[in-house]
Scaffold this active site. Structure first.
Site, PDB file in Angstrom:
ATOM      1  N   HIS A  12       0.852  -0.961  -0.083  1.00 59.79           N
ATOM      2  CA  HIS A  12      -0.083   0.097  -0.042  1.00 59.79           C
ATOM      3  C   HIS A  12       0.856   1.174   0.108  1.00 59.79           C
ATOM      4  O   HIS A  12       2.029   1.111   0.373  1.00 59.79           O
ATOM      5  CB  HIS A  12      -1.014   0.007   1.224  1.00 59.79           C
ATOM      6  CG  HIS A  12      -0.181   0.113   2.470  1.00 59.79           C
ATOM      7  ND1 HIS A  12       0.497   1.121   3.152  1.00 59.79           N
ATOM      8  CD2 HIS A  12       0.064  -0.961   3.382  1.00 59.79           C
ATOM      9  CE1 HIS A  12       1.075   0.704   4.238  1.00 59.79           C
ATOM     10  NE2 HIS A  12       1.122  -0.458   4.452  1.00 59.79           N
ATOM     11  N   GLU A  92      -2.586  -7.000   7.333  1.00 54.55           N
ATOM     12  CA  GLU A  92      -1.201  -6.666   7.849  1.00 54.55           C
ATOM     13  C   GLU A  92      -1.309  -7.765   9.254  1.00 54.55           C
ATOM     14  O   GLU A  92      -2.152  -8.294   9.613  1.00 54.55           O
ATOM     15  CB  GLU A  92      -1.389  -5.180   8.389  1.00 54.55           C
ATOM     16  CG  GLU A  92      -0.326  -4.861   9.438  1.00 54.55           C
ATOM     17  CD  GLU A  92       1.004  -4.808   8.754  1.00 54.55           C
ATOM     18  OE1 GLU A  92       1.568  -6.006   8.489  1.00 54.55           O
ATOM     19  OE2 GLU A  92       1.526  -3.865   8.221  1.00 54.55           O
TER      20      GLU A  92
END
Length: 219
Positions: A12, A92
């Protein structure tokens, strides 16, 4: 089996948490947005992705976090060519309770000394835990290749640690090899390319911050 010619992983863009870790005291990790710089990084990465994929179809998997969704949207891929799914197993690493900032900072110091793969955050995950769920995702991904109409490209929009662990699992790296690698930068990508030998090869290596030290025969 219709294996894709390339499997592209992208981290990201820069998020609010990347520039100010006090934000975790107010917002959960999964809800953090990209910064303006992060959006521009993702848009620039999108230029490269569109050039790479051309008019070919893409099977995309996106972590369920806000910043990965925003990154995927900013890539600007042609929706007529992309089949996209949210994939929770690509999230994550779970850090636990971020409200106690000083405690988390202490735990990061402990993790650096203990090892990123084995250290488990209080109420959270270790790198080994993430490795296991990435492995489960890979089993699902391989089953999808059984479809003769599978697109020639796979795109995975995820997080730095998850990217490294995906490559570790796919390429059979040792824990020592994993520990010596740095995360890619925001909106950086790596690609696994199918070679004429029938094996996938990484287009470029991850940067190393140290020399791996093996415990034995795995070198």
């Amino acid at each position: 089996m219709s294996r894709p010619r390339r499997i592209v992983l992208i981290r990201h863009g820069e998020s609010e948490g990347n520039v100010d870790d006090t934000v975790y005291e107010r917002e959960p990790d999964h809800a953090l947005s990209l910064t303006e710089r992060g959006r521009k990084q993702a848009e620039e990465a999108g230029v490269r992705m569109r050039e790479l994929f051309g008019d070919e179809e893409v099977s995309a998997y996106v972590s369920p976090y806000r910043r990965t969704h925003q990154t995927f949207q900013a890539l600007g891929l042609d929706p007529r060519l992309v089949r996209v799914r949210e994939e929770p197993r690509l999230r994550e690493q779970d850090w636990g309770n971020w409200q106690e900032r000083e405690d988390v900072r202490k735990q990061k110091v402990y993790r650096d000394a203990y090892g990123h793969f084995f250290y488990r955050f209080a109420q959270g995950e270790s790198g080994a835990d993430v490795y296991d769920r990435v492995g489960a995702f890979l089993e699902s991904l391989w089953r999808s290749f059984e479809d003769p109409a599978h697109p020639p490209n796979v795109l995975i929009v995820t997080h730095g640690l998850t990217m490294r662990l995906f490559c570790m699992r796919w390429l059979h790296w040792t824990v020592a090899e994993f520990e010596c690698l740095s995360n890619p930068g925001n909106a950086e990508s790596r690609a696994l390319l199918l070679g004429p030998d029938g094996r996938y090869h990484l287009d470029r290596p991850f940067e190393r911050w140290c020399t791996p030290e093996s415990y034995g025969f795995t070198g």
